[in-house]
Design an enzyme around this catalytic site. Structure first.
Site, PDB file in Angstrom:
ATOM      1  N   ASP A  54      28.226 -16.803  18.257  1.00 60.32           N
ATOM      2  CA  ASP A  54      28.528 -18.229  18.106  1.00 60.32           C
ATOM      3  C   ASP A  54      29.473 -18.456  16.928  1.00 60.32           C
ATOM      4  O   ASP A  54      29.868 -19.593  16.653  1.00 60.32           O
ATOM      5  CB  ASP A  54      27.247 -19.072  17.998  1.00 60.32           C
ATOM      6  CG  ASP A  54      26.373 -18.683  16.840  1.00 60.32           C
ATOM      7  OD1 ASP A  54      26.712 -17.724  16.112  1.00 60.32           O
ATOM      8  OD2 ASP A  54      25.334 -19.351  16.619  1.00 60.32           O
ATOM      9  N   SER A  55      29.886 -17.345  16.266  1.00 55.18           N
ATOM     10  CA  SER A  55      30.979 -17.438  15.291  1.00 55.18           C
ATOM     11  C   SER A  55      32.263 -17.868  16.002  1.00 55.18           C
ATOM     12  O   SER A  55      33.252 -18.222  15.348  1.00 55.18           O
ATOM     13  CB  SER A  55      31.186 -16.100  14.566  1.00 55.18           C
ATOM     14  OG  SER A  55      31.255 -15.036  15.493  1.00 55.18           O
ATOM     15  N   ASP A  93      25.293 -14.941  22.201  1.00 50.05           N
ATOM     16  CA  ASP A  93      24.446 -15.770  21.332  1.00 50.05           C
ATOM     17  C   ASP A  93      24.004 -17.041  22.045  1.00 50.05           C
ATOM     18  O   ASP A  93      24.837 -17.723  22.665  1.00 50.05           O
ATOM     19  CB  ASP A  93      25.256 -16.213  20.099  1.00 50.05           C
ATOM     20  CG  ASP A  93      25.024 -15.334  18.888  1.00 50.05           C
ATOM     21  OD1 ASP A  93      24.002 -14.612  18.844  1.00 50.05           O
ATOM     22  OD2 ASP A  93      25.872 -15.373  17.979  1.00 50.05           O
ATOM     23  N   LYS A 123      21.122 -13.121  22.179  1.00 47.94           N
ATOM     24  CA  LYS A 123      20.653 -13.035  20.791  1.00 47.94           C
ATOM     25  C   LYS A 123      20.290 -14.433  20.331  1.00 47.94           C
ATOM     26  O   LYS A 123      20.947 -15.404  20.712  1.00 47.94           O
ATOM     27  CB  LYS A 123      21.745 -12.430  19.893  1.00 47.94           C
ATOM     28  CG  LYS A 123      21.414 -12.480  18.388  1.00 47.94           C
ATOM     29  CD  LYS A 123      22.327 -11.595  17.561  1.00 47.94           C
ATOM     30  CE  LYS A 123      23.602 -12.240  17.095  1.00 47.94           C
ATOM     31  NZ  LYS A 123      23.459 -13.448  16.274  1.00 47.94           N
ATOM     32  N   GLU A 192      21.339 -10.062   8.458  1.00 52.11           N
ATOM     33  CA  GLU A 192      22.588 -10.524   7.840  1.00 52.11           C
ATOM     34  C   GLU A 192      22.388 -10.840   6.372  1.00 52.11           C
ATOM     35  O   GLU A 192      21.477 -11.589   5.992  1.00 52.11           O
ATOM     36  CB  GLU A 192      23.095 -11.762   8.605  1.00 52.11           C
ATOM     37  CG  GLU A 192      24.405 -12.299   8.029  1.00 52.11           C
ATOM     38  CD  GLU A 192      25.137 -13.272   8.947  1.00 52.11           C
ATOM     39  OE1 GLU A 192      24.711 -13.455  10.113  1.00 52.11           O
ATOM     40  OE2 GLU A 192      26.145 -13.850   8.489  1.00 52.11           O
TER      41      GLU A 192
HETATM   42  O1  KIV Z   1      27.978 -15.065  15.660  1.00 56.92           O
HETATM   43  C1  KIV Z   1      28.184 -13.984  15.100  1.00 56.92           C
HETATM   44  O2  KIV Z   1      29.336 -13.512  14.967  1.00 56.92           O
HETATM   45  C2  KIV Z   1      27.040 -13.254  14.574  1.00 56.92           C
HETATM   46  C3  KIV Z   1      27.317 -12.050  13.734  1.00 56.92           C
HETATM   47  C4  KIV Z   1      27.722 -12.458  12.377  1.00 56.92           C
HETATM   48  C5  KIV Z   1      26.157 -11.121  13.696  1.00 56.92           C
HETATM   49  O3  KIV Z   1      25.928 -13.625  14.798  1.00 56.92           O
END
Ligand code: KIV
Length: 274
Positions: A54-55, A93, A123, A192
């Site tokens: 979700d980044s 995510d 996730k 993290e």
């Molecule tokens: O959303 C993401 O990129 C993440 C990573 C930082 C593990 O959850």
């Protein structure tokens, strides 16, 4: 483990293979991707796990946090990545607000991701407080990766992106959450931005793989955000981030050269026309 001993088999990476990798001490590589073209390059380069994180909210959509991204948007990114990937395990995510409310909603969000993207697993962030949601998703046969420590969906609670679990109470809760996630059936956990010693302790106590980001080298694998490690994002330089390229510089000079060639009528030349 030497590069020569790496598991370079072409067959699809599965959650079971990740556990085998932990058992034989082979570190797991994981990187984010959000679109077809980059996912294809990353998969063909030999990545074990691709995270449709979700980044995407930050690096693709330009939001300040991960909170605004929607389930539909995550599904769009997941579908694009899945069209490209042949070998890596793909994890999507679940975005903020789609699984914390109740376990029924959590299951329907996870089912949508699995049905519409064809990804391998999902996730989500949190420990004991989302236990019911995780259990219900697992009951449906959907593999779940946990995420503890600095969980960006809770940034408004934390107030800062600083290192988590430095104090004993928070560290103890993290260890107990990690054990809980393993007990209820998660296949792996991301840790993290927590102290390296704490992350190494969790990795040694648990038999499922622990993937770190800013969690030191005593874990079972590493994950980074693709735009950060390729040097596309700027103004973000946490200690844990190693930049493997400066694509911003490469892209900028390519674009500037193109602008220049167009302006001085050098592009297209005779061979580049019909
Ligand atoms: O959303 C993401 O990129 C993440 C990573 C930082 C593990 O959850």
């Amino acid at each position: 483990m030497s590069v020569a001993k790496r598991d370079l088999e072409d067959r699809k990476v599965t959650t079971h293979r990740l556990i085998e990798m932990k058992q034989r001490g082979e570190k797991i590589s994981m990187l984010t991707a959000y679109d077809y073209s980059m996912a294809k390059i990353i998969d063909e380069a030999g990545m074990d796990v691709i995270l449709v994180g979700d980044s995407a909210s930050n690096v693709m959509a330009g939001n300040v946090t991960t909170l605004p991204i929607t389930l539909d948007q995550m599904i769009y990114h997941g579908k694009s990545v899945m069209k490209a990937v042949k070998r890596a395990l793909v994890i999507v995510d679940l975005p903020f607000g789609t699984y914390q409310g109740n376990s029924k909603e959590a299951l329907s969000s996870a089912v949508r991701v699995m049905k519409e993207t064809h990804a391998d697993c999902i996730k989500l962030e949190g420990g004991a407080e989302i236990r019911e949601s995780v259990e219900r998703i697992l009951t449906a046969g959907i593999p779940v990766m946990g995420h503890l420590g600095l969980t960006p969906q809770s940034i408004n609670k934390f107030g800062t992106y600083t290192v988590r679990a430095k104090e004993e109470t928070e560290a103890n809760k993290l260890v107990s959450d990690a054990h809980l996630l393993e007990e209820i059936g998660c296949f792996a956990i991301v840790l993290e931005k927590i102290p390296a010693t704490l992350a190494a302790r969790v990795a040694s106590e648990l038999s499922i793989p622990i993937i770190g980001i800013g969690a030191g080298n005593g874990v079972d694998g590493q994950v980074l955000v693709m735009h950060d490690m390729l040097g596309i994002t700027e103004g973000f330089s946490p200690r844990f981030l190693r930049r493997y390229a400066n694509l911003k510089e490469v892209i900028t000079s390519a674009v500037q050269a193109y602008v220049e060639d167009v302006k001085r009528e050098d592009f297209p030349n005779e061979k580049e026309q019909y």
